[in-house]
Write an enzyme that holds these catalytic residues in place. Structure first.
Site, mmCIF file in Angstrom:
data_model
loop_
_atom_site.group_PDB
_atom_site.id
_atom_site.type_symbol
_atom_site.label_atom_id
_atom_site.label_comp_id
_atom_site.label_asym_id
_atom_site.label_seq_id
_atom_site.Cartn_x
_atom_site.Cartn_y
_atom_site.Cartn_z
ATOM 1 N N ASP A 20 -37.072 -43.171 -37.641
ATOM 2 C CA ASP A 20 -38.495 -43.721 -38.076
ATOM 3 C C ASP A 20 -38.559 -44.382 -39.223
ATOM 4 O O ASP A 20 -39.089 -45.437 -39.297
ATOM 5 C CB ASP A 20 -39.509 -42.559 -38.133
ATOM 6 C CG ASP A 20 -40.962 -42.885 -38.538
ATOM 7 O OD1 ASP A 20 -41.350 -43.674 -37.823
ATOM 8 O OD2 ASP A 20 -41.482 -42.400 -39.406
ATOM 9 N N MET A 58 -30.411 -22.632 -31.961
ATOM 10 C CA MET A 58 -31.649 -23.747 -31.496
ATOM 11 C C MET A 58 -32.415 -24.528 -32.814
ATOM 12 O O MET A 58 -32.706 -25.675 -33.052
ATOM 13 C CB MET A 58 -32.710 -23.049 -30.427
ATOM 14 C CG MET A 58 -32.164 -22.806 -29.364
ATOM 15 S SD MET A 58 -31.359 -24.249 -28.436
ATOM 16 C CE MET A 58 -32.778 -25.183 -28.275
ATOM 17 N N GLU A 59 -32.493 -23.436 -33.755
ATOM 18 C CA GLU A 59 -32.901 -24.079 -35.258
ATOM 19 C C GLU A 59 -32.233 -25.107 -35.639
ATOM 20 O O GLU A 59 -32.559 -26.083 -36.219
ATOM 21 C CB GLU A 59 -33.111 -22.850 -36.187
ATOM 22 C CG GLU A 59 -34.014 -21.856 -35.645
ATOM 23 C CD GLU A 59 -34.080 -20.821 -34.402
ATOM 24 O OE1 GLU A 59 -35.130 -20.470 -33.906
ATOM 25 O OE2 GLU A 59 -32.939 -21.022 -33.962
ATOM 26 N N LEU A 96 -40.423 -19.943 -25.161
ATOM 27 C CA LEU A 96 -39.654 -18.672 -25.219
ATOM 28 C C LEU A 96 -38.502 -18.290 -26.385
ATOM 29 O O LEU A 96 -37.835 -17.459 -26.359
ATOM 30 C CB LEU A 96 -38.713 -18.463 -23.797
ATOM 31 C CG LEU A 96 -39.852 -18.735 -22.497
ATOM 32 C CD1 LEU A 96 -38.957 -18.594 -21.201
ATOM 33 C CD2 LEU A 96 -40.871 -17.793 -22.496
ATOM 34 N N CYS A 97 -38.674 -18.990 -27.359
ATOM 35 C CA CYS A 97 -38.080 -19.122 -28.547
ATOM 36 C C CYS A 97 -38.408 -18.120 -29.567
ATOM 37 O O CYS A 97 -39.564 -18.391 -29.738
ATOM 38 C CB CYS A 97 -37.487 -20.700 -28.978
ATOM 39 S SG CYS A 97 -36.029 -20.301 -30.294
ATOM 40 N N HIS A 98 -37.780 -17.242 -29.850
ATOM 41 C CA HIS A 98 -38.227 -16.220 -30.847
ATOM 42 C C HIS A 98 -38.398 -16.927 -32.189
ATOM 43 O O HIS A 98 -37.761 -17.507 -32.738
ATOM 44 C CB HIS A 98 -37.117 -15.071 -30.934
ATOM 45 C CG HIS A 98 -37.142 -14.303 -29.755
ATOM 46 N ND1 HIS A 98 -36.408 -14.471 -28.972
ATOM 47 C CD2 HIS A 98 -37.673 -13.137 -29.568
ATOM 48 C CE1 HIS A 98 -36.091 -13.461 -27.740
ATOM 49 N NE2 HIS A 98 -37.041 -12.832 -28.337
#
EC number: 4.6.1.17
Length: 166
Positions: A131, A116-117, A78-80
């Protein structure tokens, strides 16, 4: 701290709902997030030496963080999807941890925020550091991933007040 009585990603019936941002004003929105990878001092020194078998730890983690920010909408339901105007990922060696502090800044001129980004960029950059160095130190720990500040939009500016524990 009180929780908002209405969660915007749920419909009245409790179903998943992508927020309609079509009526929101487009403004410059900026978010800064931070995180860290805690490791043995020997691992930090090795990372800084530039001798990692897989290549340049920081260049690879920077590119991974930038790429992740651009793909946030593919990872978070649901993230644009956003047309980012800038995403930067920086690193700071911190012998006191010991480890590496990761910081990301995301910008957009749009109708929804970029928190969020920025958080995704930090998370994936930290995972990439892990890693790249896991052959040397599997005991590394990724922690303290948090939003540090955001600006723009209806809710205005916000800056984290509390300080993360060392």
């Amino acid at each position: 701290m009180t929780l908002a009585p209405h969660l915007t990603h749920l419909s009245a019936a409790g179903e998943a709902n992508m927020v309609d941002i079509s009526g929101k004003a487009a403004t410059e929105r900026v978010a800064v997030a931070e995180g860290r990878v805690v490791m043995r001092m020997e691992t930090l020194e090795f990372a800084l030496s530039g001798n990692a078998k897989k290549g340049d730890v920081f260049a690879t983690a920077r590119v991974a963080g930038i790429m992740a920010a651009k793909k946030t909408h593919d990872l978070i339901p649901l993230c644009h999807p956003l047309l980012l105007t800038n995403i930067g990922v920086d690193f700071e060696a911190d012998p006191a941890l010991p480890g590496i502090r990761v910081r990301a800044l995301a910008k957009v001129g749009g109708q929804t925020g970029v928190e969020m980004e920025a958080l995704t960029a930090v998370s994936v950059a930290c995972l990439t550091i892990y890693d790249m160095l896991k052959a040397v130190d599997r005991g590394m720990r990724i922690d303290a991933i948090e939003l540090v500040q955001k600006s723009g939009g209806k809710s205005g500016d916000w800056t984290r007040e509390e300080i993360s524990p060392q």
